[in-house]
Every structure is written in C-alpha cells, then in structure tokens.
Write an enzyme that holds these catalytic residues in place. Sequence first.
Site, PDB file in Angstrom:
ATOM      1  N   ASP A 103     -10.433  -4.006   9.537  1.00  0.00           N
ATOM      2  CA  ASP A 103      -8.796  -4.217   9.947  1.00  0.00           C
ATOM      3  C   ASP A 103      -8.390  -3.307  10.768  1.00  0.00           C
ATOM      4  OD1 ASP A 103      -6.318  -2.161   8.761  1.00  0.00           O
ATOM      5  OD2 ASP A 103      -8.338  -1.756   7.807  1.00  0.00           O
ATOM      6  N   ASP A 105      -3.377  -2.047   1.324  1.00  0.00           N
ATOM      7  CA  ASP A 105      -3.704  -0.592   1.439  1.00  0.00           C
ATOM      8  C   ASP A 105      -2.893   0.127   0.257  1.00  0.00           C
ATOM      9  OD1 ASP A 105      -1.263  -0.278   2.550  1.00  0.00           O
ATOM     10  OD2 ASP A 105      -2.098   0.359   4.553  1.00  0.00           O
TER      11      ASP A 105
END
Length: 380
Positions: A270, A96
């Site tokens: 996720d 991320d």
Amino acid sequence: MTDYPIKYRLIKAEKHTGARLGEIITPHGTFPTPMFMPVGTQATVKTQSPEELKAIGSGIILSNTYHLWLRPGDELIARSGGLHKFMNWDQPILTDSGGFQVYSLADSRNITEEGVTFKNHLNGSKMFLSPEKAISIQNNLGSDIMMSFDECPQFYQPYDYVKKSIERTSRWAERGLKAHRRPHDQGLFGIVQGAGFEDLRRQSAADLVAMDFPGYSIGGLAVGESHEEMNAVLDFTTPLLPENKPRYLMGVGAPDSLIDGVIRGVDMFDCVLPTRIARNGTCMTSEGRLVIKNAKFAEDFTPLDHDCDCYTCQNYSRAYIRHLLKADETFGIRLTSYHNLYFLVNLMKKVRQAIMDDNLLEFRQDFLERYGYNKSNRNF
C-alpha cells in the site's frame, strides 16, 4: 488447526524467484495477489468513488485507524453499521494500527510500556493510544484485516534502541491479540520490525510467528533507506514468515519497489504515492514519470500514456489535463489520480501474469528499461 477469517491460497510459485501467485480470502470477498492497495485515509481514496475504484480493479483498499479515531470517531462508524457500510464499500478493507501516524509526530509524543501519549494534530489536545485501544478502534471499524499496534523506529536508529523497540512491539502484539474481540471475522496481522538489523528482524519475526497471527506485515521500510537497503532487508526477512499466510510490505508504492518486493515473496503493498503525486500533476507512465504541468504539454493532444487503456487515457489529452490542473479544477486531480491508481493496479496484474509465465525477471528488466527507476520524464 485455527480457523482464521483471513486465508491465503497459493496458486503458483515462480520458478526463478521468490514470487508467488495467490489469493487472499476475507469475509468481504477474495482478491488476487500480489496486489497493490489504494489508500483511503479518511474512509475515501481521495477524489475517487467506490465505483471508480472497482473499475480500476482495486480488490481491497486501506483506511487509517488514527485519522478515523479522531474524526468522525470509531464509535460513530460502528453505530453506522461499520466502515464498509459507512463508506459504501462492499469489498475487503485493511486498517493500519495508527502507530505510524503517531510516530510521525516525533516532536509531540512520549512512548512508555503502556502506550503512546501524543498531541492531537487537529486541536492540540492530549491523546493516549495503547495496543488495546488500537485493537478496540479497529474492532469498531470492522475492517477485514487489522494491524497490531507497533513502534516504527527510524531505519538508522542505534542498535540498542531498536532492540528495545522490537521487544516492546512483541509485547504489544501479545496484548493486542488478547484484546481482539472479533477474531472470527477480523484477521489481525503481526508487524515485523527491526530496522536494518538482520538479527533483530529474526527476533521480531520469531516472536510474532510463535503467536500464530493469520498474516504478517513487514514494517519500518520506505522510511528513508535506499532501495538497495530495502531489498536487503526483504531478502532476509520474508523467508522468516510462514509460506501459508499473507505477507504485507507496508507503505511501498514505487513501481520498482513493488516488483522487487514481489520477487522477494511479498503479497500485499500500500502507499499514498499514486494519489499524492497525482494532486501535484505527476503521472506514472510506461515511459517514466510525466509532470503534466510542464509547458511543453500545453498543446500535446495525446494521452498521458500511449500504452494505457484506463478511462483517463482513453478519453482525455495531456493538454486538457494540464489545463484543468493549471486552472485548479478538481476534475484534473480526479483524472490523474484515476490514472496513477490504474497504472499500479494494472502493473500488479501484469506481474501476476509474469509469475504465471515464469518470466518475472525478464518482465522487470523490460519494464524498468522503459520506466527508468522513477526518474521524471525519462523518455519525454
């Protein structure tokens, strides 16, 4: 035509929904979609070895840019040969941007056009993260899939604030693209924001699609809105994204949300949920959530889930796992974490088969009748 390091291949579209069966090709291998990705925040999925993750069927894992930047440092990881070598994982990795963690520090951050100033949660020192810095960190980490630096506004923020936020996120995305040093072997995704406002989601998606990213993420969900509100946003957001590129719904891991996201055309998910609740003794089963520390399981010598064939369920009883957790033994957390991860990865395997068989809606109904929308101990 741009030669992306990340490619999506559609295998089959489900006849009755927006669901799609496919695969994503990366520099470190190919994984099937839809796929749930375990989260390895600190370059490890808590208590699980790479060998165990492979046995579970995890085709890709996620690591956290913010945490690895602070400790041990992205430059150290680069010197080690990159994140794959550092953590001994030879399959795809997604990182991320660090944005969500920064915005979680709401009381200690300041957002400007240049980036975000915030306090290091480890030692209180002042830190600055910009779109360029977020890309530089991820270039050093060497992940297969990277995220643009974005602002993640709260779902119920005022319209005017969210509008300014998505416009800044679009400018940051463009800056990140220009700063990207490794477009040949790392795929950078744009992140669509806009809270619950359809016109702002449309504006955000249009801006990012015009920049021609190799994949797109849907951010700003699973942040306190209802399940129905999330589905409504997906209903009008997913169709705005290119059909020939991956679609990733960030931070979602509840089984009902996974299935409903797939129905609306999402490929990747996720969440820390399976390992986080496992550490507290909560286990996902085909009959709903099971809180294994409850006294009624003290002499229950059956598996966590009678319908599960994972290592934990094949070898250990509820009574034994409860004993381990009550005694604060790490092995208990390892067993519950393994089971929960297996449950979600295997759920997505079943979802892929349901897409192939064109019966995903029936699968959803059958699954949720037993599971019960995350209600704990529904049928126990």
